[in-house]
Design an enzyme around this catalytic site. Structure first.
Site, mmCIF file in Angstrom:
data_model
loop_
_atom_site.group_PDB
_atom_site.id
_atom_site.type_symbol
_atom_site.label_atom_id
_atom_site.label_comp_id
_atom_site.label_asym_id
_atom_site.label_seq_id
_atom_site.Cartn_x
_atom_site.Cartn_y
_atom_site.Cartn_z
ATOM 1 N N THR A 197 0.648 -1.505 -0.076
ATOM 2 C CA THR A 197 -0.364 -0.180 0.167
ATOM 3 C C THR A 197 1.252 1.582 -0.279
ATOM 4 O OG1 THR A 197 -1.779 -0.917 1.203
ATOM 5 C CG2 THR A 197 -1.758 1.310 1.592
ATOM 6 N N ARG A 238 -11.206 -10.257 -2.137
ATOM 7 C CA ARG A 238 -11.275 -9.295 -2.093
ATOM 8 C C ARG A 238 -10.936 -8.061 -1.368
ATOM 9 N NH1 ARG A 238 -6.756 -6.559 1.494
ATOM 10 N NH2 ARG A 238 -7.025 -6.823 3.529
ATOM 11 N N VAL A 239 -11.566 -7.146 -0.839
ATOM 12 C CA VAL A 239 -11.376 -6.007 -1.094
ATOM 13 C C VAL A 239 -11.044 -5.483 0.424
ATOM 14 C CG1 VAL A 239 -12.251 -3.816 -1.099
ATOM 15 C CG2 VAL A 239 -12.428 -5.380 -3.187
ATOM 16 N N GLY A 240 -10.137 -4.246 0.813
ATOM 17 C CA GLY A 240 -9.710 -4.544 2.685
ATOM 18 C C GLY A 240 -10.541 -3.075 2.472
ATOM 19 N N ASP A 241 -9.404 -2.023 3.377
ATOM 20 C CA ASP A 241 -9.658 -0.875 3.866
ATOM 21 C C ASP A 241 -9.576 0.398 3.057
ATOM 22 O OD1 ASP A 241 -6.994 -1.103 4.126
ATOM 23 O OD2 ASP A 241 -7.022 0.434 4.880
ATOM 24 N N GLY A 245 -1.981 -0.974 6.233
ATOM 25 C CA GLY A 245 -1.062 -2.034 7.579
ATOM 26 C C GLY A 245 -2.466 -3.773 7.037
ATOM 27 N N GLY A 264 -5.706 -4.889 6.394
ATOM 28 C CA GLY A 264 -7.129 -3.864 6.272
ATOM 29 C C GLY A 264 -8.188 -4.588 6.952
#
Lengths: 166, 134
Positions: B1, B29-32, B53, B55
């Protein structure tokens, strides 16, 4: 004192042999963004420039150099937000895009939505004239090596990426 | 990131964050990062934050917005960043990092992981670091 820009290259584990490129990458991205601010550019222009530079740098987990998903593909996410208007734009699970942060800015500027995902984001990119790139151009040997090393059922990809507790 | 926060000469703040996500993540999958308030947040009334970090943990505490809530309560950019990262670590065991600015030109680069590459430019001076304490 204004103007000011702060950039990060990720809080994950950076092996020693890559740390110098990582430091150089964030410094040059910061200097490019700061020049925009010194020339009177907006904070939005500055942050998009900084992140674009890092997306184009294969030493960072974004754009070219992204980590791979379990199938060995690149799926990317990005967001921008403007503190003056609280406008924001984001894309998620996008493929074949060199600079997701620029697509996120187009979502903010050209749509009434906050986020576009997957194939919808790709269709929007095409409608905005954003050139699609072959996935191979986004994958580095380092990313492929980490992907292979973490396919074992016993592997711990999160710890491999984040490192142990600081 | 990767991410950036900035304050321009007019005092407007902005943030941007971009990522390939988590190593060997599930397809889809989608994180923050694309989630407003988690991967980033910007408001001229308080400041701007970009996060990095794990997510799933960042989303549990909406880390970017949490930092600015602390700044709205009067904490400095650095103190707000540290206390928010400490909350994420103690509450859900999450590691991560943030870069933060306020509209007056104060800034912070904080992380609870072992390292985070960062750089800052202000008043013609370039600051940078990678390990804790730099």
């Amino acid at each position: 004192m204004l103007p000011l820009v702060v950039v990060h290259g990720g809080a994950g584990h950076v092996p020693k042999e890559r740390s110098e490129n990582s430091a150089m990458g964030v410094c040059s991205a910061t200097q490019a963004a700061y020049r925009i601010l010194q020339d009177g550019g907006s904070s939005m222009d500055a942050v998009v420039e900084a992140v674009t530079r890092l997306e184009n740098n294969p030493f960072f987990n974004a754009g070219c150099g992204s980590v791979l998903n379990v199938k060995g593909d690149v799926e990317m996410d990005a967001i921008v937000m403007d503190g003056r208007t609280l406008a924001s734009g984001a894309v998620s699970a996008v493929r074949n895009i060199a600079n997701p942060v620029q697509l996120a800015r187009l979502v903010m500027d050209k749509t009434s939505h906050a986020c576009l995902t997957a194939e919808g984001a790709s269709q929007f990119a095409r409608s905005m004239g954003v050139v699609e790139v072959p996935q191979e151009s986004l994958i580095t040997e380092y990313a492929r090596m980490r992907w292979r090393n973490n396919l074992e059922p016993s592997a711990n990809p999160v710890e491999c990426q984040m490192g142990k507790m600081g | 990131t990767v991410g950036a926060v900035a304050v321009d000469a007019e005092g407007n703040v902005a943030c941007a964050t971009s990522t390939g996500g988590m190593l060997n993540k599930m397809e889809g999958r989608v994180g923050d990062t694309p989630c407003i308030g988690s991967g980033g947040y910007a408001d001229n009334l308080s400041g701007a934050v970009s996060t990095t970090g794990y997510g799933e943990d960042i989303m549990k505490v909406t880390l970017a917005r949490l930092v600015l809530f602390h700044m709205e309560q009067g904490q400095s950019a650095e103190a707000a960043s540290d206390v928010s990262l400490a909350y994420m670590k103690s509450r859900v065991g999450g590691l991560g990092g943030v870069v933060t600015v306020d509209p007056r030109g104060n800034w912070a680069a904080c992380f609870s992981s072992r390292q985070m590459s960062w750089a800052a430019a202000q008043g013609g001076t370039l600051h940078h670091g990678l390990y804790a304490g730099e």
